[in-house]
Design a protein around this motif. Sequence first.
Motif, short mmCIF file in Angstrom:
data_model
loop_
_atom_site.label_atom_id
_atom_site.label_comp_id
_atom_site.label_asym_id
_atom_site.label_seq_id
_atom_site.Cartn_x
_atom_site.Cartn_y
_atom_site.Cartn_z
N TYR A 132 0.84 -1.20 0.00
CA TYR A 132 0.00 0.00 0.00
C TYR A 132 0.88 1.25 0.00
CZ TYR A 132 -3.39 -3.46 1.58
OH TYR A 132 -4.17 -4.56 1.68
N LEU A 133 0.42 2.25 -0.72
CA LEU A 133 1.05 3.57 -0.67
C LEU A 133 -0.02 4.58 -0.29
CD1 LEU A 133 3.53 5.23 -3.16
CD2 LEU A 133 1.50 6.46 -2.39
N THR A 134 0.26 5.33 0.77
CA THR A 134 -0.67 6.38 1.21
C THR A 134 -0.01 7.73 1.04
OG1 THR A 134 -1.51 4.85 2.89
CG2 THR A 134 -2.18 7.16 3.07
N GLN A 135 -0.75 8.66 0.50
CA GLN A 135 -0.27 10.04 0.39
C GLN A 135 -1.18 10.93 1.22
OE1 GLN A 135 -2.28 12.41 -1.62
NE2 GLN A 135 -1.02 14.05 -0.76
N VAL A 136 -0.57 11.76 2.05
CA VAL A 136 -1.30 12.76 2.83
C VAL A 136 -0.64 14.10 2.57
CG1 VAL A 136 -2.02 13.54 5.12
CG2 VAL A 136 -1.92 11.08 4.61
N GLY A 137 -1.44 15.09 2.20
CA GLY A 137 -0.86 16.39 1.85
C GLY A 137 -1.55 17.55 2.51
N THR A 138 -0.97 18.72 2.29
CA THR A 138 -1.54 19.96 2.83
C THR A 138 -2.22 20.79 1.75
OG1 THR A 138 0.45 21.31 2.46
CG2 THR A 138 0.36 20.03 4.50
N GLY A 139 -1.98 20.44 0.48
CA GLY A 139 -2.51 21.25 -0.62
C GLY A 139 -3.25 20.42 -1.65
N GLN A 196 9.17 13.87 20.54
CA GLN A 196 8.50 14.95 19.82
C GLN A 196 7.54 14.37 18.78
OE1 GLN A 196 10.75 17.33 16.88
NE2 GLN A 196 10.16 19.14 18.08
N LYS A 197 6.36 14.99 18.65
CA LYS A 197 5.36 14.54 17.67
C LYS A 197 5.20 15.60 16.59
CE LYS A 197 2.97 11.91 21.26
NZ LYS A 197 1.76 11.80 22.09
N ILE A 198 5.30 15.17 15.34
CA ILE A 198 5.19 16.09 14.21
C ILE A 198 4.15 15.56 13.23
CG2 ILE A 198 6.41 17.18 12.28
CD1 ILE A 198 9.00 16.88 13.83
N TYR A 199 3.26 16.44 12.79
CA TYR A 199 2.23 16.08 11.82
C TYR A 199 2.19 17.11 10.70
CZ TYR A 199 0.18 12.88 15.29
OH TYR A 199 -0.02 11.87 16.18
N ILE A 200 1.77 16.67 9.51
CA ILE A 200 1.38 17.59 8.45
C ILE A 200 -0.01 17.18 8.00
CG2 ILE A 200 3.76 17.93 7.69
CD1 ILE A 200 2.94 16.27 5.13
N GLY A 201 -0.80 18.13 7.52
CA GLY A 201 -2.15 17.77 7.09
C GLY A 201 -2.89 18.92 6.45
N SER A 202 -4.18 18.70 6.22
CA SER A 202 -5.01 19.66 5.47
C SER A 202 -5.76 20.63 6.36
CB SER A 202 -6.01 18.88 4.61
OG SER A 202 -6.82 18.04 5.42
N ALA A 203 -5.74 20.42 7.69
CA ALA A 203 -6.60 21.19 8.58
C ALA A 203 -5.91 22.42 9.15
CB ALA A 203 -7.08 20.31 9.73
N ARG A 213 -15.56 19.38 9.07
CA ARG A 213 -15.05 18.88 7.80
C ARG A 213 -14.33 17.56 8.02
NH1 ARG A 213 -12.24 23.86 4.38
NH2 ARG A 213 -14.14 25.03 3.93
N VAL A 214 -14.16 16.84 6.93
CA VAL A 214 -13.29 15.66 6.97
C VAL A 214 -11.89 16.14 6.58
CG1 VAL A 214 -12.78 13.39 6.03
CG2 VAL A 214 -15.17 14.09 6.38
N GLU A 215 -10.99 16.12 7.54
CA GLU A 215 -9.60 16.53 7.34
C GLU A 215 -8.70 15.39 7.80
OE1 GLU A 215 -8.89 19.41 5.98
OE2 GLU A 215 -10.37 20.91 6.57
N VAL A 216 -7.50 15.33 7.23
CA VAL A 216 -6.55 14.28 7.61
C VAL A 216 -5.17 14.88 7.83
CG1 VAL A 216 -5.36 12.19 6.85
CG2 VAL A 216 -7.81 12.46 6.38
N ALA A 217 -4.53 14.48 8.92
CA ALA A 217 -3.13 14.84 9.18
C ALA A 217 -2.37 13.56 9.48
CB ALA A 217 -3.03 15.80 10.35
N ALA A 218 -1.11 13.51 9.02
CA ALA A 218 -0.30 12.29 9.18
C ALA A 218 0.93 12.57 10.02
CB ALA A 218 0.13 11.77 7.81
N PRO A 219 1.34 11.58 10.82
CA PRO A 219 2.56 11.76 11.61
C PRO A 219 3.79 11.61 10.72
CG PRO A 219 1.71 9.54 11.91
CD PRO A 219 0.71 10.27 11.06
N ILE A 220 4.82 12.38 11.03
CA ILE A 220 6.11 12.24 10.36
C ILE A 220 6.99 11.42 11.29
CG2 ILE A 220 8.07 13.43 9.33
CD1 ILE A 220 5.39 13.94 7.92
N GLU A 221 7.31 10.18 10.88
CA GLU A 221 8.01 9.26 11.77
C GLU A 221 9.44 8.98 11.35
OE1 GLU A 221 4.28 6.79 13.61
OE2 GLU A 221 5.17 5.99 11.78
N ASP A 222 9.75 9.14 10.07
CA ASP A 222 11.12 8.94 9.60
C ASP A 222 11.99 10.07 10.14
OD1 ASP A 222 13.29 9.71 7.45
OD2 ASP A 222 12.85 7.58 7.15
N GLU A 223 13.10 9.74 10.80
CA GLU A 223 13.91 10.74 11.48
C GLU A 223 14.48 11.78 10.52
OE1 GLU A 223 15.22 13.12 14.18
OE2 GLU A 223 13.92 11.40 14.61
#
Length: 724
Positions: free
Chosen positions: A441-448, A595-602, A612-622
């Motif tokens: 599976y490949l998942t893409q989560v973006g801000t734009g 530390q917790k880091i996320y990027i997302g649309s909200a 709204r339905v919004e999604v944010a994803a954690p950034i886990e790769d160092e």
Amino acid sequence: MEYLENRELSWIKFNKRVLEEATDPDTPLLERLSFSAIYQSNLDEFFMVRVGALTDREKTDNTQKDGKTGMTPSQQLDAVFTAVRRLQPSVEEAYKKTTDELIPYGFEHVTFDTATKDELTFLELYFKREIKPFISGIVVNDDLPFPFLKNKEIYAVVQLSAKKTTIGIVPVNHEQSERIIHLGRGGKRFILEEEVVLHFAHLMFKNYTVLDRALIRVTRNAYIMASGRGAEFRERMEELVDKRKKLAAVRLEISDVFSRESLDYLCRKLKLKNVRVFTSRIPLDLSFLYTLQEYDSDPKLHYVPRSPRKPAVLSDTRSVFAQVKQKDILLSYPFESINLSFIRLLQECANDPKVTSIKITIYRLARNSKVVDALCTAAEQGKDVLVMIELRARFDEANNIEWSKQLQEAGVKVIYGPRDYKAHSKLLLITRKAQGGGYDYLTQVGTGNYNEKTSTLYTDLMLLTADREIAADAEDVFNGLLNGTFVESPRKLLVSPLALRPQVLAMMDEQIEIAKNGGKGYIGAKINSLNDMAIIEKLVEASQAGVKIELVIRGLCCLIAGVPGFTENITVRSIVGRFLEHSRIFIFGTDGPEQKIYIGSADFMSRNTIRRVEVAAPIEDEKLRKRIREMFRILMKDNVKARVMLSDGTYIRDRRTERQPLLSSQEYFYDEAYSKLELKQNRQEQLKKNRESGAAKKKPGRPKKSASSAKKPAVKRTRKKKEE
């Protein structure tokens, strides 16, 4: 509360920061004109949507108060009109100053007072031949019907001599319209069509004497609400889009002082109070300024040319899917190319026989969308393609309706999302048969948005990951969109409306506890807007507990930073520059593994967090975490395009000491993208040279061997056989 700001007034402050770019001496002249046009375009939309909504509220329940400042709809409208009026002299000064400074470059906006005798003759002839045959004058008084004035269209109005109030109205726009009428210098010496129509308007009313004249422009309410799900919803949206064109007027702009009697008559017919009339002594529609950019290529008048780079992180020799399977990838726009990354991914997967399904949420698309092309190709090749397209994306409703039809015709399964909630998420899930059985599976989560045009103009981030838990969460999101339900307990993603704000508040609580226990609590966020009261109150609580809070908020911000006793540990800065800041980053905790880091649309707006339905994803790769931390630090160090909020809610340019070098975050990130790609290309070139050099050394024939040397290998081989 003293640390709260009204939403509408905060937005006007943002638009003021846009206007500042139109007067910034470091901004090239033609780019300054573009910012004047952007300011006006922003304001048009603000009146259509926000003023439209407040106007509706004023009529239905004027006792309903703003939760932050206690203002009624009427009070908010009065404050908005006052704030907009106060900015108008600066708007006019910006336009006039820039056009004056462009005169040495050959640009001149001619008036009938400054036109030459030959030009006046030409313009009269031009009006009679090229304009008058395509327009008509309408005489209006209480005995004659008042015509419908289209939203944002320009009309010439004249006061006509008659016993009762009588006016003439001439629509300027027509099928053969050429708004900029060239008078010389390749179009740089020009006059506008509406100015010509106004000057010769008396020729449209030969039976009357024209007593006064002006140009007008009406702004209409565009605030519409719609809910629905099934096939009939698209038909309902088509009806609403058509209906919106005819909603009530909320503003009247006029080009000059006009007869009070005739102006009152216009307001009465448009059902507008005089407080909604705004006078402008510059063109009522500045969109023509974008065209002027094309008339002169002098580098001094433009930004230094920049183009999105090929992402250095991606290899040309392997599919994007294969590379993501190996490691998470973070893409940054407009600095990296969406065509050479995301579009490439879609095109590869559309033609990959092992890809079984593609699921995606769509909010806004480019005019000639390669995204749609790839999705249609995938469906036509027998893949299971699911597209959730949001038909309620404001001012893109008609476009999305047409895209939905095109996708369906290609065999794509199209859905429209929850009944009463917009789906604003930027989410993609691709399923592919794995070697040896099972699926990857490949998942893409973006801000734009998946928009090739805006990806060159907006700053955005995109995560590509093969994480199976994130994929499972994404699958749950799509199942919810299909079934009209919401994700409640995601594994890793943040998913509104039920599972984003509670998690954000909980992570803020963790930082509050750290600070209360003597540690260093930290909250960082880059968003477009902030008005969610639950989040605002939690930020205040965190500030009072000693948590360091850094916010980069481009647009409206209903929280005032630096207020003693409440928000003194909060810094708010806004970056307004060449590109529209659009990415969203959430950081909880100081640097380190916890530390917790996320990027997302909200954004931190209640419409995003709970409606709204919004999604944010954690950034886990160092490596990616390190990159985002560095990005955020650069944003906080920007001393060229950043403005810092003061404790009274005003914004000032970030103060730079003499020892500090100039740092524009947007230019920094572009330089970084250029240098990364150049470094990669240099390495590849060096590897190529090394390979060629090695091949060259092996190419010559073997030297002739002496008899003695020729025997030695045979002896060794014999010895080896004996040993074996």
